[in-house]
Design an enzyme around this catalytic site. Structure first.
Site, PDB file in Angstrom:
ATOM      1  N   SER A   8     -73.749 -49.744  32.346  1.00 15.51           N
ATOM      2  CA  SER A   8     -72.329 -49.394  32.477  1.00 15.51           C
ATOM      3  C   SER A   8     -72.130 -47.978  31.975  1.00 15.51           C
ATOM      4  O   SER A   8     -72.364 -47.682  30.795  1.00 15.51           O
ATOM      5  CB  SER A   8     -71.472 -50.361  31.661  1.00 15.51           C
ATOM      6  OG  SER A   8     -70.194 -49.792  31.482  1.00 15.51           O
ATOM      7  N   HIS A  33     -73.313 -49.405  37.060  1.00 17.72           N
ATOM      8  CA  HIS A  33     -72.101 -50.221  36.932  1.00 17.72           C
ATOM      9  C   HIS A  33     -70.938 -49.317  36.527  1.00 17.72           C
ATOM     10  O   HIS A  33     -71.003 -48.627  35.511  1.00 17.72           O
ATOM     11  CB  HIS A  33     -72.356 -51.295  35.874  1.00 17.72           C
ATOM     12  CG  HIS A  33     -71.258 -52.287  35.705  1.00 17.72           C
ATOM     13  ND1 HIS A  33     -71.130 -53.416  36.489  1.00 17.72           N
ATOM     14  CD2 HIS A  33     -70.234 -52.335  34.823  1.00 17.72           C
ATOM     15  CE1 HIS A  33     -70.083 -54.115  36.088  1.00 17.72           C
ATOM     16  NE2 HIS A  33     -69.502 -53.482  35.075  1.00 17.72           N
ATOM     17  N   ASP A  35     -66.996 -49.182  35.548  1.00 15.13           N
ATOM     18  CA  ASP A  35     -65.871 -49.992  35.075  1.00 15.13           C
ATOM     19  C   ASP A  35     -64.558 -49.272  35.345  1.00 15.13           C
ATOM     20  O   ASP A  35     -64.190 -48.345  34.630  1.00 15.13           O
ATOM     21  CB  ASP A  35     -66.023 -50.255  33.570  1.00 15.13           C
ATOM     22  CG  ASP A  35     -67.116 -51.260  33.281  1.00 15.13           C
ATOM     23  OD1 ASP A  35     -67.091 -52.342  33.892  1.00 15.13           O
ATOM     24  OD2 ASP A  35     -68.004 -50.970  32.458  1.00 15.13           O
ATOM     25  N   MET A  37     -60.736 -49.266  35.106  1.00 17.66           N
ATOM     26  CA  MET A  37     -59.688 -49.939  34.315  1.00 17.66           C
ATOM     27  C   MET A  37     -58.368 -49.214  34.520  1.00 17.66           C
ATOM     28  O   MET A  37     -58.326 -47.979  34.525  1.00 17.66           O
ATOM     29  CB  MET A  37     -60.047 -49.912  32.832  1.00 17.66           C
ATOM     30  CG  MET A  37     -61.382 -50.555  32.512  1.00 17.66           C
ATOM     31  SD  MET A  37     -61.645 -50.635  30.737  1.00 17.66           S
ATOM     32  CE  MET A  37     -63.360 -51.180  30.685  1.00 17.66           C
ATOM     33  N   HIS A  69     -66.803 -52.429  39.253  1.00 19.10           N
ATOM     34  CA  HIS A  69     -66.100 -53.557  38.634  1.00 19.10           C
ATOM     35  C   HIS A  69     -64.640 -53.166  38.463  1.00 19.10           C
ATOM     36  O   HIS A  69     -64.313 -52.329  37.626  1.00 19.10           O
ATOM     37  CB  HIS A  69     -66.791 -53.845  37.288  1.00 19.10           C
ATOM     38  CG  HIS A  69     -66.159 -54.913  36.467  1.00 19.10           C
ATOM     39  ND1 HIS A  69     -66.505 -55.135  35.147  1.00 19.10           N
ATOM     40  CD2 HIS A  69     -65.198 -55.838  36.751  1.00 19.10           C
ATOM     41  CE1 HIS A  69     -65.802 -56.133  34.668  1.00 19.10           C
ATOM     42  NE2 HIS A  69     -64.987 -56.572  35.612  1.00 19.10           N
ATOM     43  N   MET A  71     -61.197 -53.665  37.192  1.00 21.01           N
ATOM     44  CA  MET A  71     -60.318 -54.342  36.235  1.00 21.01           C
ATOM     45  C   MET A  71     -58.921 -53.770  36.426  1.00 21.01           C
ATOM     46  O   MET A  71     -58.407 -53.021  35.595  1.00 21.01           O
ATOM     47  CB  MET A  71     -60.828 -54.123  34.809  1.00 21.01           C
ATOM     48  CG  MET A  71     -62.058 -54.966  34.516  1.00 21.01           C
ATOM     49  SD  MET A  71     -63.002 -54.324  33.120  1.00 21.01           S
ATOM     50  CE  MET A  71     -64.010 -53.128  33.963  1.00 21.01           C
ATOM     51  N   MET A 140     -67.854 -62.580  32.840  1.00 23.43           N
ATOM     52  CA  MET A 140     -67.534 -61.697  31.714  1.00 23.43           C
ATOM     53  C   MET A 140     -67.888 -62.423  30.420  1.00 23.43           C
ATOM     54  O   MET A 140     -67.373 -63.508  30.140  1.00 23.43           O
ATOM     55  CB  MET A 140     -66.041 -61.346  31.698  1.00 23.43           C
ATOM     56  CG  MET A 140     -65.586 -60.380  32.776  1.00 23.43           C
ATOM     57  SD  MET A 140     -66.511 -58.841  32.857  1.00 23.43           S
ATOM     58  CE  MET A 140     -66.248 -58.151  31.223  1.00 23.43           C
ATOM     59  N   ASP A 179     -71.766 -59.628  32.060  1.00 25.66           N
ATOM     60  CA  ASP A 179     -71.266 -58.321  31.605  1.00 25.66           C
ATOM     61  C   ASP A 179     -70.557 -58.459  30.265  1.00 25.66           C
ATOM     62  O   ASP A 179     -69.562 -59.170  30.144  1.00 25.66           O
ATOM     63  CB  ASP A 179     -70.287 -57.797  32.672  1.00 25.66           C
ATOM     64  CG  ASP A 179     -69.741 -56.409  32.367  1.00 25.66           C
ATOM     65  OD1 ASP A 179     -70.186 -55.778  31.400  1.00 25.66           O
ATOM     66  OD2 ASP A 179     -68.866 -55.965  33.130  1.00 25.66           O
TER      67      ASP A 179
HETATM   68  C1  DX5 Z   1     -65.991 -54.404  29.656  1.00 24.86           C
HETATM   69  C2  DX5 Z   1     -66.826 -53.799  30.754  1.00 24.86           C
HETATM   70  C3  DX5 Z   1     -68.267 -53.759  30.460  1.00 24.86           C
HETATM   71  C4  DX5 Z   1     -68.624 -52.928  29.260  1.00 24.86           C
HETATM   72  C5  DX5 Z   1     -69.943 -53.386  28.704  1.00 24.86           C
HETATM   73  O1  DX5 Z   1     -64.684 -54.494  30.085  1.00 24.86           O
HETATM   74  O2  DX5 Z   1     -66.659 -54.527  31.946  1.00 24.86           O
HETATM   75  O3  DX5 Z   1     -69.018 -53.362  31.594  1.00 24.86           O
HETATM   76  O4  DX5 Z   1     -68.699 -51.574  29.559  1.00 24.86           O
HETATM   77  O5  DX5 Z   1     -70.182 -52.691  27.521  1.00 24.86           O
HETATM   78  P1  DX5 Z   1     -71.176 -53.264  26.418  1.00 24.86           P
HETATM   79  O6  DX5 Z   1     -72.487 -53.494  27.073  1.00 24.86           O
HETATM   80  O7  DX5 Z   1     -71.197 -52.198  25.379  1.00 24.86           O
HETATM   81  O8  DX5 Z   1     -70.561 -54.564  25.936  1.00 24.86           O
HETATM   82 ZN    ZN Z   2     -68.022 -54.150  33.722  1.00 20.17          ZN
END
Ligand code: DX5
Ligand code: ZN
Length: 223
Positions: A8, A33, A35, A37, A69, A71, A140, A179
């Site tokens: 990520s 990956h 993320d 948001m 991903h 969110m 998750m 994840d």
């Molecule tokens: C959380 C994300 C993850 C996150 C994982 O909302 O979807 O992908 O970046 O980070 P670590 O591996 O540090 O938990």
């Molecule tokens: Zn993620």
């Protein structure tokens, strides 16, 4: 089966994102990956279409798929933009899509892979009708929104139950991704429960070791 690793980029040094992505690619990761948001579905605000578009040529040249991903509340209006920017896999949260089947269908019609994901408190029964239409399911193992959180231990059993559900429906080609909170300690739990892809942010991009060493440590923990 060899576990696939999806770093990520949320945990990367964002001031040198291209460099960090190239380090991950050189370390032989299986996906990148991303993320996305929106500050609404989750409290944090991160990247969107321009960052996907910026990374897409690097990923494409290396043959490393961009695993995006989402969110975000109501991902539908921007779906075409995420596709055009170069996403290879688009994963949406069941909690954000009232017409999940239509959303998944639109992703598939755009010619890329579709994934679906669940918050820790959302039961796997919500996936039953959509499973035949997706390429990937993401469990998750933290509440989405932030990196560096601790793996929620009950998620191991959730992964195992989802693995059984996929096997019972003969959906063995569907990737099962986990994840959140993945480290060399928790990675084998998820892998043994039947995960095929592990997302890892802070366990891969950190100040303790190089990206290559961290990827090796995760793989070694699962072998
Ligand atoms: C959380 C994300 C993850 C996150 C994982 O909302 O979807 O992908 O970046 O980070 P670590 O591996 O540090 O938990
Ligand atoms: Zn993620």
């Amino acid at each position: 089966m060899r576990i696939k690793i999806a770093p990520s980029i949320l945990a990367a040094d964002l001031a040198r994102l291209g460099e960090q992505v190239n380090e991950a690619i050189a370390a032989g990761v299986d996906y990148l990956h991303i993320d996305v948001m929106d500050g609404r579905f989750v409290p944090n605000l991160t990247f969107g279409v321009p960052v996907i578009a910026a990374l897409s040529p690097i990923a494409r040249q290396a043959g490393t798929p961009l695993d995006v991903h989402l969110m975000v509340e109501n991902p539908d209006p921007l779906l075409d933009e995420y596709v055009r920017a170069g996403s290879d896999i688009l994963t949406v949260h069941v909690e954000t899509c009232p017409h999940l089947h239509r959303t998944i269908q639109r992703v598939k019609e755009a010619g890329i892979q579709a994934g679906v994901t669940l918050n820790p408190a959302t039961p796997i029964s919500t996936l039953e009708e959509i499973l035949p239409y997706v390429d990937q399911v993401l469990v998750m193992s933290v509440n989405p929104g932030f990196g560096e959180q601790s793996y929620i231990s009950t998620c191991t059993d959730k992964v195992a139950r989802l693995r059984r559900m996929l096997d019972e429906h003969n959906l063995t080609a569907v990737e099962l991704e986990v994840d959140g909170g993945i480290t060399p300690e928790t990675a084998p739990l998820a892998a043994q429960a039947g995960a095929t892809i592990l997302v890892a942010g802070s366990a891969i991009f950190n100040k303790h070791s190089s990206v290559a060493e961290n990827v090796r440590a995760l793989r070694a923990a699962c072998s």
